[in-house]
Design a protein around this motif. Structure first.
Motif, PDB file in Angstrom:
ATOM      1  N   ILE A  75      39.702  39.281  49.990  1.00  0.00           N
ATOM      2  CA  ILE A  75      39.942  39.870  48.771  1.00  0.00           C
ATOM      3  C   ILE A  75      40.517  38.395  47.996  1.00  0.00           C
ATOM      4  O   ILE A  75      40.443  38.579  46.753  1.00  0.00           O
ATOM      5  CB  ILE A  75      40.848  41.000  48.549  1.00  0.00           C
ATOM      6  N   PHE A  76      41.129  37.726  48.683  1.00  0.00           N
ATOM      7  CA  PHE A  76      41.762  36.427  47.818  1.00  0.00           C
ATOM      8  C   PHE A  76      40.905  35.272  48.296  1.00  0.00           C
ATOM      9  O   PHE A  76      41.157  33.991  48.435  1.00  0.00           O
ATOM     10  CB  PHE A  76      42.984  36.143  48.403  1.00  0.00           C
ATOM     11  N   GLY A 130      32.891  34.372  41.725  1.00  0.00           N
ATOM     12  CA  GLY A 130      32.536  35.517  42.584  1.00  0.00           C
ATOM     13  C   GLY A 130      31.202  35.980  42.840  1.00  0.00           C
ATOM     14  O   GLY A 130      30.518  36.314  43.621  1.00  0.00           O
ATOM     15  N   THR A 131      30.591  35.826  41.643  1.00  0.00           N
ATOM     16  CA  THR A 131      29.065  36.337  41.685  1.00  0.00           C
ATOM     17  C   THR A 131      28.210  35.209  42.277  1.00  0.00           C
ATOM     18  O   THR A 131      27.236  35.561  43.113  1.00  0.00           O
ATOM     19  CB  THR A 131      28.529  36.370  40.181  1.00  0.00           C
ATOM     20  N   GLY A 132      28.529  34.016  42.042  1.00  0.00           N
ATOM     21  CA  GLY A 132      27.835  32.892  42.763  1.00  0.00           C
ATOM     22  C   GLY A 132      28.316  33.004  44.280  1.00  0.00           C
ATOM     23  O   GLY A 132      27.359  32.618  45.256  1.00  0.00           O
ATOM     24  N   LEU A 133      29.456  33.268  44.747  1.00  0.00           N
ATOM     25  CA  LEU A 133      29.728  33.365  46.155  1.00  0.00           C
ATOM     26  C   LEU A 133      29.030  34.590  46.940  1.00  0.00           C
ATOM     27  O   LEU A 133      28.578  34.618  47.867  1.00  0.00           O
ATOM     28  CB  LEU A 133      31.151  33.736  46.151  1.00  0.00           C
ATOM     29  N   VAL A 134      29.044  36.004  46.009  1.00  0.00           N
ATOM     30  CA  VAL A 134      28.158  36.868  46.734  1.00  0.00           C
ATOM     31  C   VAL A 134      26.741  36.540  46.739  1.00  0.00           C
ATOM     32  O   VAL A 134      25.952  36.988  47.797  1.00  0.00           O
ATOM     33  CB  VAL A 134      28.408  37.876  45.780  1.00  0.00           C
ATOM     34  N   ALA A 135      26.017  35.939  45.750  1.00  0.00           N
ATOM     35  CA  ALA A 135      24.662  35.463  45.833  1.00  0.00           C
ATOM     36  C   ALA A 135      24.539  34.456  47.068  1.00  0.00           C
ATOM     37  O   ALA A 135      23.539  34.619  47.761  1.00  0.00           O
ATOM     38  CB  ALA A 135      24.448  34.981  44.757  1.00  0.00           C
ATOM     39  N   VAL A 166      33.933  42.565  41.469  1.00  0.00           N
ATOM     40  CA  VAL A 166      35.094  43.201  41.034  1.00  0.00           C
ATOM     41  C   VAL A 166      36.401  42.943  42.007  1.00  0.00           C
ATOM     42  O   VAL A 166      37.530  42.713  41.461  1.00  0.00           O
ATOM     43  CB  VAL A 166      34.939  44.667  40.666  1.00  0.00           C
ATOM     44  N   THR A 167      36.113  43.201  43.295  1.00  0.00           N
ATOM     45  CA  THR A 167      37.106  42.920  44.163  1.00  0.00           C
ATOM     46  C   THR A 167      37.429  41.634  44.275  1.00  0.00           C
ATOM     47  O   THR A 167      38.763  41.537  44.259  1.00  0.00           O
ATOM     48  CB  THR A 167      36.629  43.587  45.560  1.00  0.00           C
ATOM     49  N   MET A 168      36.744  40.636  44.400  1.00  0.00           N
ATOM     50  CA  MET A 168      37.367  39.050  44.213  1.00  0.00           C
ATOM     51  C   MET A 168      37.835  38.798  43.113  1.00  0.00           C
ATOM     52  O   MET A 168      38.792  38.120  42.996  1.00  0.00           O
ATOM     53  CB  MET A 168      36.018  38.208  44.528  1.00  0.00           C
ATOM     54  N   THR A 169      37.582  39.359  41.677  1.00  0.00           N
ATOM     55  CA  THR A 169      37.960  39.033  40.628  1.00  0.00           C
ATOM     56  C   THR A 169      39.352  39.607  40.353  1.00  0.00           C
ATOM     57  O   THR A 169      40.349  38.959  39.897  1.00  0.00           O
ATOM     58  CB  THR A 169      37.244  39.545  39.481  1.00  0.00           C
ATOM     59  N   ALA A 170      39.549  40.810  40.987  1.00  0.00           N
ATOM     60  CA  ALA A 170      40.628  41.448  40.933  1.00  0.00           C
ATOM     61  C   ALA A 170      41.778  40.840  41.784  1.00  0.00           C
ATOM     62  O   ALA A 170      43.119  40.587  41.550  1.00  0.00           O
ATOM     63  CB  ALA A 170      40.891  43.126  41.501  1.00  0.00           C
TER      64      ALA A 170
END
Length: 438
Positions: A75-76, A130-135, A166-170
């Motif tokens: 999450i962090f 976060g989007t780049g990391l998930v992709a 959303v989790t990584m952004t939070a």
């Protein structure tokens, strides 16, 4: 340093601040080990074990700033990196955008407004990163060469992807909040302390991996050599970071009514390393761009092969030379935008200050610019040489690119450590003065 901490623990209010800071650090470290929803933790650990025996790829720098949480996809995972990037962007835009420059000159109110803009930009960058990391994790490019790299995110539906982002952004927003809590209620420098903890947390595993991979005396020779080199580097960095050129300034006496003002002597401290760690971060980020493009590009074209062999490989001579010259360039660039000799000269002239032997106004600005350029040269060369230590370690000990006493990590560790000790000592002196006045 240890004496300052011992004295601080004997002072009740400082002891509360230190214990509060330690509690926040514990919460932060716990968060770096909690995986986000939608990730197969078993496959992640298998890929991390394979990557620990080699290179951690393009994400090594960000993984170091997150305390190893990036590659574990927790999450962090983004850590403090979005806030650092946002702060640098706002600092650069302050020179370009007149509105931000006016806010900077308004004092505390303007600084609070810029801090609010930094928070908004941090969240936006966290969504983007976060989007780049998930992709990257979904495509299997996060761990190149891992047999189960494409199975890190089993469910690749839109809902799961949004949940992960959303989790990584939070998590990034929570890290930013924890840093501000340390600044307000702890010992100060919250973001820097979290960065310090993130980097220091990777030291034990990195040192032990060098011992395990060593061949001489079961790895203890390599281990001892790295410790000796690290201690030498710490001493060198402390010496250079504390070095400064003090330019004397004399203020003329002024009579206002029956009172005399001014007539004091002070100095302008110009540090040898005026740019700090920023040039190293800029140069690393800029070199990652072509390597990142080549990583996601398909096929085996000539330009992709050239980038992988010369820029993506940290031990390649073109990478070393370009990295060194980029650090030197960005050192001069950052000093030029962060220190304005004309503004300093105008402020000195406004309050009746002058440098002995130098006329006020334009000659003072030219003199300050001349001195600043001369001391920036050794500072930039020092940064370039320190940043090349991981490459030399890669060749000498077979260590990965996150060599524990590498340039970026050692500069941050020593810089934050010195600043924290100075803050604790200043607070101790403040309490001593209060007791004396009573």
């Amino acid at each position: 340093m240890l004496t300052a901490f011992a004295r601080a623990f004997k002072t009740p209010d400082l002891r509360k601040k230190l214990l509060f800071t330690l509690g926040i650090i514990v919460v932060y470290r716990v968060g770096t080990h909690i995986p986000i929803p939608g990730v197969d933790y078993t496959n992640v650990q298998a890929c991390i074990d394979q990557a620990s025996n080699g290179n951690q790829g393009l994400f090594g720098l960000v993984n170091m700033f997150s305390g190893g949480a990036l590659l574990q996809i927790t999450i962090f995972a983004l850590g403090i990196m979005p806030y650092i990037t946002a702060s640098i962007i706002l600092q650069l835009l302050t020179v370009v955008i007149p509105r931000l420059e006016a806010l900077k000159k308004e004092g505390q109110a303007g600084t609070a407004k810029i801090t609010q803009y930094t928070r908004y930009l941090t969240v936006a960058l966290a969504v983007l990163q976060g989007t780049g990391l998930v992709a990257t994790a979904r495509s299997g490019a996060l761990f190149q060469g891992c047999t189960v790299g494409g199975q890190i995110v089993p469910d690749q539906s839109i809902f799961v992807t949004l949940t992960m982002v959303v989790t990584m952004t939070a998590g990034t927003a929570a890290v930013m909040w924890l840093g501000e809590l340390i600044t307000d209620r702890g010992i100060g420098n919250g973001m820097s302390i979290l960065m310090f903890i993130s980097i220091a947390a990777t030291f034990p595993s990195a040192l032990w991996s060098i011992k395990v991979q060593g061949d001489l005396a079961d790895g203890w020779i390599e281990f001892g050599t790295v410790i000796a080199v690290g201690l030498f580097m710490v001493g060198l960095v402390v010496f250079v970071e504390q070095a400064q050129r003090r330019i004397p300034v004399q203020y003329a006496k002024r009579m206002i009514g029956r009172r005399s003002y001014g007539g004091t002597s002070t100095y302008i401290p110009l540090k040898v390393n005026q740019a700090g760690i920023i040039p190293v971060i800029f140069a690393s980020s800029l070199l990652y761009i072509p390597a990142l493009i080549a990583q996601f590009a398909g096929g085996s074209s000539g330009w992709k092969t050239w980038i992988e062999q010369n820029l993506a490989d940290t031990a390649a001579p073109p990478h070393i030379i370009l990295y060194f010259f980029l650090i030197v360039f960005f050192a001069f660039f950052y000093v030029a935008i962060s220190f304005n000799p004309e503004e300093v000269a105008d402020n000195m002239k406004k309050y009746g200050g002058f440098i002995p032997g130098i006329r006020a106004g334009r000659p003072t600005a030219e003199y300050l610019g001349y001195v600043l350029n001369r001391i920036t040269w050794p500072g930039s060369l020092y940064l370039g040489l320190i940043a090349l230590v991981p490459t030399m370690a890669l060749a000498g000990f077979g260590a990965n690119q996150n060599f524990p006493f590498g340039g970026t990590s050692i500069l941050i560790i020593v810089g934050v450590g010195l600043e924290t000790v100075k803050q604790i000592e200043s607070q101790l002196q403040q309490r001593n003065y209060e007791g004396f006045l009573r």
